[in-house]
Scaffold this motif. Structure first.
Motif, PDB file in Angstrom:
ATOM      1  N   LEU A 287      56.111  68.461  50.232  1.00 15.30           N
ATOM      2  CA  LEU A 287      54.977  68.070  49.386  1.00 15.30           C
ATOM      3  C   LEU A 287      54.796  66.555  49.354  1.00 15.30           C
ATOM      4  CD1 LEU A 287      55.174  70.479  46.323  1.00 15.30           C
ATOM      5  CD2 LEU A 287      53.443  70.424  48.118  1.00 15.30           C
ATOM      6  N   GLY A 288      55.894  65.809  49.424  1.00 19.94           N
ATOM      7  CA  GLY A 288      55.791  64.347  49.450  1.00 19.94           C
ATOM      8  C   GLY A 288      55.021  63.870  50.663  1.00 19.94           C
ATOM      9  N   MET A 289      55.274  64.509  51.812  1.00 21.12           N
ATOM     10  CA  MET A 289      54.556  64.156  53.028  1.00 21.12           C
ATOM     11  C   MET A 289      53.083  64.532  52.887  1.00 21.12           C
ATOM     12  SD  MET A 289      55.044  65.496  56.938  1.00 21.12           S
ATOM     13  CE  MET A 289      54.701  67.183  56.492  1.00 21.12           C
ATOM     14  N   VAL A 290      52.819  65.737  52.411  1.00 22.05           N
ATOM     15  CA  VAL A 290      51.437  66.202  52.271  1.00 22.05           C
ATOM     16  C   VAL A 290      50.658  65.283  51.335  1.00 22.05           C
ATOM     17  CG1 VAL A 290      49.990  68.058  51.354  1.00 22.05           C
ATOM     18  CG2 VAL A 290      51.918  68.603  52.834  1.00 22.05           C
ATOM     19  N   LEU A 291      51.244  64.969  50.201  1.00 25.40           N
ATOM     20  CA  LEU A 291      50.562  64.089  49.250  1.00 25.40           C
ATOM     21  C   LEU A 291      50.325  62.713  49.858  1.00 25.40           C
ATOM     22  CD1 LEU A 291      49.404  63.657  46.441  1.00 25.40           C
ATOM     23  CD2 LEU A 291      51.712  63.096  45.652  1.00 25.40           C
ATOM     24  N   GLY A 292      51.320  62.195  50.559  1.00 22.11           N
ATOM     25  CA  GLY A 292      51.190  60.870  51.170  1.00 22.11           C
ATOM     26  C   GLY A 292      50.097  60.804  52.223  1.00 22.11           C
ATOM     27  N   VAL A 293      50.067  61.783  53.143  1.00 25.11           N
ATOM     28  CA  VAL A 293      49.032  61.732  54.192  1.00 25.11           C
ATOM     29  C   VAL A 293      47.660  62.070  53.625  1.00 25.11           C
ATOM     30  CG1 VAL A 293      50.584  62.066  56.143  1.00 25.11           C
ATOM     31  CG2 VAL A 293      49.535  64.052  55.084  1.00 25.11           C
ATOM     32  N   ALA A 294      47.609  62.903  52.581  1.00 25.25           N
ATOM     33  CA  ALA A 294      46.319  63.187  51.939  1.00 25.25           C
ATOM     34  C   ALA A 294      45.776  61.919  51.275  1.00 25.25           C
ATOM     35  CB  ALA A 294      46.456  64.316  50.925  1.00 25.25           C
ATOM     36  N   LEU A 295      46.647  61.160  50.625  1.00 27.59           N
ATOM     37  CA  LEU A 295      46.222  59.887  50.030  1.00 27.59           C
ATOM     38  C   LEU A 295      45.777  58.907  51.118  1.00 27.59           C
ATOM     39  CD1 LEU A 295      48.844  59.192  47.215  1.00 27.59           C
ATOM     40  CD2 LEU A 295      46.413  59.656  46.943  1.00 27.59           C
ATOM     41  N   LEU A 296      46.482  58.896  52.234  1.00 26.39           N
ATOM     42  CA  LEU A 296      46.089  58.023  53.339  1.00 26.39           C
ATOM     43  C   LEU A 296      44.715  58.417  53.877  1.00 26.39           C
ATOM     44  CD1 LEU A 296      46.797  55.680  55.225  1.00 26.39           C
ATOM     45  CD2 LEU A 296      47.934  57.352  56.715  1.00 26.39           C
ATOM     46  N   GLU A 297      44.460  59.720  53.965  1.00 21.48           N
ATOM     47  CA  GLU A 297      43.146  60.183  54.427  1.00 21.48           C
ATOM     48  C   GLU A 297      42.050  59.734  53.453  1.00 21.48           C
ATOM     49  OE1 GLU A 297      40.168  62.142  56.725  1.00 21.48           O
ATOM     50  OE2 GLU A 297      42.096  61.213  57.149  1.00 21.48           O
ATOM     51  N   VAL A 298      42.308  59.851  52.165  1.00 20.74           N
ATOM     52  CA  VAL A 298      41.327  59.392  51.170  1.00 20.74           C
ATOM     53  C   VAL A 298      41.094  57.887  51.327  1.00 20.74           C
ATOM     54  CG1 VAL A 298      40.928  59.060  48.691  1.00 20.74           C
ATOM     55  CG2 VAL A 298      41.796  61.252  49.537  1.00 20.74           C
ATOM     56  N   ALA A 299      42.176  57.137  51.559  1.00 19.80           N
ATOM     57  CA  ALA A 299      42.039  55.687  51.738  1.00 19.80           C
ATOM     58  C   ALA A 299      41.212  55.364  52.982  1.00 19.80           C
ATOM     59  CB  ALA A 299      43.420  55.033  51.822  1.00 19.80           C
ATOM     60  N   PHE A 300      41.456  56.099  54.077  1.00 20.65           N
ATOM     61  CA  PHE A 300      40.657  55.875  55.286  1.00 20.65           C
ATOM     62  C   PHE A 300      39.197  56.241  55.052  1.00 20.65           C
ATOM     63  CE2 PHE A 300      44.317  55.480  58.278  1.00 20.65           C
ATOM     64  CZ  PHE A 300      43.811  54.437  59.031  1.00 20.65           C
ATOM     65  N   LEU A 301      38.960  57.347  54.364  1.00 17.81           N
ATOM     66  CA  LEU A 301      37.574  57.733  54.063  1.00 17.81           C
ATOM     67  C   LEU A 301      36.890  56.667  53.214  1.00 17.81           C
ATOM     68  CD1 LEU A 301      38.035  61.541  53.388  1.00 17.81           C
ATOM     69  CD2 LEU A 301      36.689  60.517  55.238  1.00 17.81           C
ATOM     70  N   GLU A 302      37.605  56.138  52.236  1.00 19.13           N
ATOM     71  CA  GLU A 302      37.056  55.080  51.399  1.00 19.13           C
ATOM     72  C   GLU A 302      36.709  53.845  52.240  1.00 19.13           C
ATOM     73  OE1 GLU A 302      38.128  52.447  47.440  1.00 19.13           O
ATOM     74  OE2 GLU A 302      39.754  53.431  48.517  1.00 19.13           O
ATOM     75  N   GLU A 303      37.600  53.495  53.157  1.00 17.80           N
ATOM     76  CA  GLU A 303      37.342  52.345  54.026  1.00 17.80           C
ATOM     77  C   GLU A 303      36.125  52.593  54.920  1.00 17.80           C
ATOM     78  OE1 GLU A 303      38.631  49.449  53.710  1.00 17.80           O
ATOM     79  OE2 GLU A 303      40.299  49.973  52.403  1.00 17.80           O
ATOM     80  N   CYS A 304      35.988  53.822  55.414  1.00 18.15           N
ATOM     81  CA  CYS A 304      34.824  54.163  56.255  1.00 18.15           C
ATOM     82  C   CYS A 304      33.521  54.037  55.472  1.00 18.15           C
ATOM     83  CB  CYS A 304      34.967  55.582  56.815  1.00 18.15           C
ATOM     84  SG  CYS A 304      36.054  55.697  58.229  1.00 18.15           S
ATOM     85  N   VAL A 305      33.507  54.531  54.258  1.00 21.20           N
ATOM     86  CA  VAL A 305      32.304  54.437  53.423  1.00 21.20           C
ATOM     87  C   VAL A 305      31.980  52.973  53.139  1.00 21.20           C
ATOM     88  CG1 VAL A 305      31.392  54.916  51.117  1.00 21.20           C
ATOM     89  CG2 VAL A 305      32.534  56.730  52.411  1.00 21.20           C
ATOM     90  N   ARG A 306      32.991  52.228  52.789  1.00 20.45           N
ATOM     91  CA  ARG A 306      32.797  50.802  52.513  1.00 20.45           C
ATOM     92  C   ARG A 306      32.235  50.087  53.748  1.00 20.45           C
ATOM     93  NH1 ARG A 306      37.143  47.079  49.515  1.00 20.45           N
ATOM     94  NH2 ARG A 306      36.192  45.082  49.950  1.00 20.45           N
ATOM     95  N   PHE A 307      32.795  50.404  54.898  1.00 22.16           N
ATOM     96  CA  PHE A 307      32.356  49.800  56.158  1.00 22.16           C
ATOM     97  C   PHE A 307      30.929  50.217  56.507  1.00 22.16           C
ATOM     98  CE2 PHE A 307      32.261  49.436  60.811  1.00 22.16           C
ATOM     99  CZ  PHE A 307      32.706  48.125  60.956  1.00 22.16           C
ATOM    100  N   ALA A 308      30.613  51.512  56.318  1.00 26.84           N
ATOM    101  CA  ALA A 308      29.274  52.021  56.628  1.00 26.84           C
ATOM    102  C   ALA A 308      28.214  51.387  55.726  1.00 26.84           C
ATOM    103  CB  ALA A 308      29.246  53.542  56.481  1.00 26.84           C
TER     104      ALA A 308
END
Length: 169
Positions: free
Chosen positions: A131-152
């Motif tokens: 679960l620690g891995m799942v939560l960590g990579v899910a948070l990373l995905e949210v961070a990447f999505l946030e960066e993409c929106v900001r960039f777009a």
């Protein structure tokens, strides 16, 4: 987004907690050996803590510009070409981490369904440390999505706004 910054900070705090747990497990083993006491599976628990710590820190590290970035190629571009290259890198990171997140969730779910247990004297259901891995990579995905929106929207990625000497938090 301020709420997401708080969520990333929680991931950072949990990562620090698991780092402390590694120290505690190691000290328990050292002191236990000196006293002739066997601390069962302390190395297994330290490994689980190391994995959790590594993954839970990813989103905060991306957000604050702490990941190692090789600008050998992208640093040679300027203006529109650099923006295209940066956008492609963000998109590639988002898609890659999205796949990693999906397959981590699938793996953890299968570990739960099949009741996979850790090796060692104490059988821990593997889905718990996963679960620690799942939560960590899910948070990373949210961070990447946030960066993409900001960039777009025409902004710079948050990691570009951080100067090398700006890690004073």
């Amino acid at each position: 987004m301020p709420i997401l910054d708080r969520v990333y900070r929680v991931g950072q705090v949990l990562a620090a907690f698991f780092l402390v747990m590694i120290v505690v497990m190691t000290l328990l083993q050292v002191v236990g050996r000196a006293l002739g006491i066997q601390v069962r599976d302390a190395d297994v628990f330290a490994g689980f803590a190391m994995a959790a710590s590594s993954f839970l820190a990813l989103a905060y590290t991306l957000r604050t510009g702490g990941h190692i970035r090789v600008n050998l190629l992208i640093g040679r571009f300027h203006g529109r070409a650099r923006r295209i290259a940066e956008g492609w890198c963000l998109l590639f990171g988002t898609v890659s981490v999205g796949f990693f997140t999906w397959y981590s969730i699938v793996m953890t779910w299968q570990s739960y369904e099949f009741n996979d247990l850790s090796m060692g004297m104490i059988g821990i259901p593997l889905w718990i440390p996963q679960l620690g891995m799942v939560l960590g990579v899910a948070l990373l995905e949210v961070a990447f999505l946030e960066e993409c929106v900001r960039f777009a929207r025409g902004g710079e990625p948050s990691y570009e706004e951080i100067k090398p000497d700006d890690h004073s938090e």
